[in-house]
Design a protein around this motif. Sequence first.
Motif, PDB file in Angstrom:
ATOM      1  N   GLY A  49       0.845  -1.184   0.000  1.00 46.26           N
ATOM      2  CA  GLY A  49       0.000   0.000   0.000  1.00 46.26           C
ATOM      3  C   GLY A  49       0.883   1.238   0.000  1.00 46.26           C
ATOM      4  N   PRO A  50       0.293   2.393   0.283  1.00 47.10           N
ATOM      5  CA  PRO A  50       1.069   3.624   0.184  1.00 47.10           C
ATOM      6  C   PRO A  50       2.016   3.921   1.346  1.00 47.10           C
ATOM      7  CG  PRO A  50      -1.171   4.111   0.821  1.00 47.10           C
ATOM      8  CD  PRO A  50      -1.119   2.630   0.538  1.00 47.10           C
ATOM      9  N   SER A  51       1.878   3.210   2.490  1.00 48.20           N
ATOM     10  CA  SER A  51       2.669   3.642   3.649  1.00 48.20           C
ATOM     11  C   SER A  51       3.168   2.536   4.574  1.00 48.20           C
ATOM     12  CB  SER A  51       1.858   4.642   4.468  1.00 48.20           C
ATOM     13  OG  SER A  51       0.695   4.023   4.985  1.00 48.20           O
ATOM     14  N   ILE A  52       3.014   1.271   4.202  1.00 50.59           N
ATOM     15  CA  ILE A  52       3.443   0.170   5.058  1.00 50.59           C
ATOM     16  C   ILE A  52       4.657  -0.510   4.434  1.00 50.59           C
ATOM     17  CG2 ILE A  52       2.808  -2.080   6.029  1.00 50.59           C
ATOM     18  CD1 ILE A  52      -0.093  -1.040   6.153  1.00 50.59           C
ATOM     19  N   ILE A  53       5.685  -0.727   5.252  1.00 53.77           N
ATOM     20  CA  ILE A  53       6.895  -1.414   4.808  1.00 53.77           C
ATOM     21  C   ILE A  53       6.857  -2.810   5.408  1.00 53.77           C
ATOM     22  CG2 ILE A  53       9.415  -1.416   4.832  1.00 53.77           C
ATOM     23  CD1 ILE A  53       9.218   1.686   5.201  1.00 53.77           C
ATOM     24  N   GLY A  54       6.730  -3.817   4.549  1.00 51.57           N
ATOM     25  CA  GLY A  54       6.559  -5.195   5.007  1.00 51.57           C
ATOM     26  C   GLY A  54       7.750  -6.073   4.700  1.00 51.57           C
ATOM     27  N   PHE A  55       7.829  -7.180   5.441  1.00 57.49           N
ATOM     28  CA  PHE A  55       8.916  -8.146   5.320  1.00 57.49           C
ATOM     29  C   PHE A  55       8.320  -9.544   5.281  1.00 57.49           C
ATOM     30  CE2 PHE A  55      10.394  -4.315   7.138  1.00 57.49           C
ATOM     31  CZ  PHE A  55      11.657  -4.124   6.609  1.00 57.49           C
ATOM     32  N   GLY A  56       8.579 -10.265   4.182  1.00 57.22           N
ATOM     33  CA  GLY A  56       7.966 -11.567   3.997  1.00 57.22           C
ATOM     34  C   GLY A  56       6.491 -11.399   3.693  1.00 57.22           C
ATOM     35  N   SER A  57       5.833 -12.507   3.383  1.00 57.22           N
ATOM     36  CA  SER A  57       4.393 -12.446   3.129  1.00 57.22           C
ATOM     37  C   SER A  57       3.768 -13.795   3.431  1.00 57.22           C
ATOM     38  CB  SER A  57       4.103 -12.053   1.679  1.00 57.22           C
ATOM     39  OG  SER A  57       4.551 -13.055   0.798  1.00 57.22           O
ATOM     40  N   TYR A  58       2.454 -13.788   3.567  1.00 50.78           N
ATOM     41  CA  TYR A  58       1.701 -15.025   3.772  1.00 50.78           C
ATOM     42  C   TYR A  58       0.349 -14.873   3.101  1.00 50.78           C
ATOM     43  CZ  TYR A  58      -1.013 -12.700   7.464  1.00 50.78           C
ATOM     44  OH  TYR A  58      -1.842 -11.865   8.154  1.00 50.78           O
ATOM     45  N   HIS A  59      -0.269 -16.000   2.822  1.00 47.70           N
ATOM     46  CA  HIS A  59      -1.593 -16.018   2.217  1.00 47.70           C
ATOM     47  C   HIS A  59      -2.601 -16.450   3.284  1.00 47.70           C
ATOM     48  CE1 HIS A  59      -4.428 -16.173  -1.104  1.00 47.70           C
ATOM     49  NE2 HIS A  59      -4.950 -17.235  -0.515  1.00 47.70           N
ATOM     50  N   TYR A  60      -3.696 -15.721   3.385  1.00 48.14           N
ATOM     51  CA  TYR A  60      -4.740 -16.072   4.344  1.00 48.14           C
ATOM     52  C   TYR A  60      -6.060 -16.283   3.601  1.00 48.14           C
ATOM     53  CZ  TYR A  60      -6.120 -11.218   3.761  1.00 48.14           C
ATOM     54  OH  TYR A  60      -6.521 -10.026   3.218  1.00 48.14           O
ATOM     55  N   ARG A  61      -6.940 -17.045   4.221  1.00 46.82           N
ATOM     56  CA  ARG A  61      -8.290 -17.260   3.693  1.00 46.82           C
ATOM     57  C   ARG A  61      -9.230 -17.384   4.885  1.00 46.82           C
ATOM     58  NH1 ARG A  61     -11.016 -19.030  -0.889  1.00 46.82           N
ATOM     59  NH2 ARG A  61     -12.891 -20.197  -0.433  1.00 46.82           N
ATOM     60  N   TYR A  62     -10.225 -16.515   4.940  1.00 51.55           N
ATOM     61  CA  TYR A  62     -11.215 -16.546   6.010  1.00 51.55           C
ATOM     62  C   TYR A  62     -12.369 -17.470   5.642  1.00 51.55           C
ATOM     63  CZ  TYR A  62      -8.845 -12.308   7.641  1.00 51.55           C
ATOM     64  OH  TYR A  62      -7.914 -11.405   8.073  1.00 51.55           O
ATOM     65  N   GLU A  63     -13.130 -17.898   6.632  1.00 54.10           N
ATOM     66  CA  GLU A  63     -14.295 -18.748   6.380  1.00 54.10           C
ATOM     67  C   GLU A  63     -15.297 -18.063   5.465  1.00 54.10           C
ATOM     68  OE1 GLU A  63     -16.107 -20.457   9.851  1.00 54.10           O
ATOM     69  OE2 GLU A  63     -14.162 -21.056  10.672  1.00 54.10           O
ATOM     70  N   SER A  64     -15.317 -16.725   5.482  1.00 53.96           N
ATOM     71  CA  SER A  64     -16.241 -15.970   4.629  1.00 53.96           C
ATOM     72  C   SER A  64     -15.878 -16.086   3.150  1.00 53.96           C
ATOM     73  CB  SER A  64     -16.204 -14.491   5.024  1.00 53.96           C
ATOM     74  OG  SER A  64     -14.929 -13.940   4.705  1.00 53.96           O
ATOM     75  N   GLY A  65     -14.665 -16.597   2.882  1.00 54.78           N
ATOM     76  CA  GLY A  65     -14.201 -16.694   1.507  1.00 54.78           C
ATOM     77  C   GLY A  65     -13.221 -15.598   1.140  1.00 54.78           C
ATOM     78  N   HIS A  66     -13.166 -14.545   1.957  1.00 56.69           N
ATOM     79  CA  HIS A  66     -12.200 -13.469   1.694  1.00 56.69           C
ATOM     80  C   HIS A  66     -10.793 -14.022   1.878  1.00 56.69           C
ATOM     81  CE1 HIS A  66     -10.504  -9.458   1.508  1.00 56.69           C
ATOM     82  NE2 HIS A  66      -9.775  -9.775   2.564  1.00 56.69           N
TER      83      HIS A  66
END
Length: 140
Positions: A49-66
């Motif tokens: 996004g415009p202002s967050i500096i992240g390290f590594g990543s992961y994939h998530y999936r909620y029960e809602s399908g999101h």
Amino acid sequence: MASANKTKPEPKSVAAFLAELDAPNRANEGEALIDLFARVTGQPPVMWGPSIIGFGSYHYRYESGHEGNAPRVAFSPRKAKLVCYLKLESAGAGPLLARLGKHSTGKGCLYINKLSDIDLGVLEELVTDSYQEMATAYPT
């Protein structure tokens, strides 16, 4: 239909983002946090996004399908406070937070007025614990 994730990796360079910050001190603190987070995670900094500096990543999936991707650990050098996005629900976080110094917390967020208010060694332990917990919870 699930809405699209607003926070995703961006092509903008981290250096360009820090150079645009209004407060030069925040840019210096951002550089210090980049060094700490990169050392702990072994990952390069990426703009999310415009202002967050992240390290590594992961994939998530909620029960809602999101579902989507998010950084395993991250921070944002905001004008009012530095915000660290960490997994603070772990059993080990409480004692570390008690030793950290002046801070406040929200759900998954650690708020710091300025780095000189805290013990950077304790912050490094918090980032380490959080990154390891996220790697365990969301293996790649």
